[in-house]
Design an enzyme around this catalytic site. Structure first.
Site, short mmCIF file in Angstrom:
data_model
loop_
_atom_site.label_atom_id
_atom_site.label_comp_id
_atom_site.label_asym_id
_atom_site.label_seq_id
_atom_site.Cartn_x
_atom_site.Cartn_y
_atom_site.Cartn_z
N GLY A 170 37.06 35.56 42.01
CA GLY A 170 38.10 36.41 41.33
C GLY A 170 38.29 35.90 39.81
CG ASP A 171 38.54 35.29 35.80
OD1 ASP A 171 39.38 35.43 34.67
OD2 ASP A 171 38.17 33.97 35.73
#
Length: 202
Positions: A78-79
């Site tokens: 995730g980012d």
């Protein structure tokens, strides 16, 4: 794995306490294995990517890198990218920088793009991005000073200089988008993808 409905192990390619807390909050057990990734270098190598696409690119790169070290195991990357007037905004280095940034946001709307990806054995099996629009109210300098004092240097560790799950929620007059997206993961989409992958029950 303690949850009865979780059928497979899941690795989170992140050091983010917020993302781990999100997964734990919905009853999922995850193992943290942060990816060794030069995020700034990746951004510079892909200058033509739009901010939302960059969020997905970073999430994919993290997931793939860790999945190559964990054969057969599903890895979630995730980012989050903060976009202001089309430009990507990085974390502030000092509290003075945080204050200047928040003053720049005052009375305006910026966007948070939350990217997520699942990878297994070095291949991406799913990707997604969700966007939230956050409108900052016209706060006073007295409020800003009190906020900076209350939150302290921790604000340099979060993009935008706020935590929506803390006093930073007071910064906003309006939010259009999903709460979990703002915290760091497009959670509803992630959960549906995990069901598709057989990690959790339908």
């Amino acid at each position: 794995m303690s949850p009865a409905f979780q059928r497979q192990p899941l690795v989170l390619a992140s050091a983010s306490a917020a993302r781990r807390a999100l997964m734990a909050g919905v009853g999922l057990s995850v193992e943290l294995q942060p990816a060794d990734l030069d995020e700034e270098g990746l951004r510079q190598a892909n200058p033509d990517l739009k901010p939302a696409d960059m969020a997905v690119c970073l999430a994919e790169t993290k997931a793939v890198a860790v999945s190559r070290m964990r054969p057969g195991v599903l890895v979630l990357g995730g980012d989050q990218i903060l976009e202001d007037d089309g430009a990507i905004v990085s974390k502030a280095e000092t509290l003075a920088d945080v204050a200047a940034r928040l003053r720049g946001f005052r009375g305006r709307t910026h966007h948070l793009h939350s990217g997520a990806a699942l990878a297994r054995d070095g291949a991406v099996v799913w990707r997604h991005v969700d966007t939230a629009a956050l409108t900052v109210r016209d706060f006073s300098e007295a409020w800003l000073a009190a906020y900076l004092e209350a939150e302290g240097a921790a604000l340099t560790g979060v993009v935008g200089g706020y935590r929506l799950e803390g006093p930073g929620a007071q910064l906003f007059s309006r939010i259009d988008g999903d709460y979990f997206t703002i915290l760091g993961l497009p959670l509803w989409a992630v959960l549906e993808a995990l069901r598709d992958q057989g990690v959790i029950d339908r």
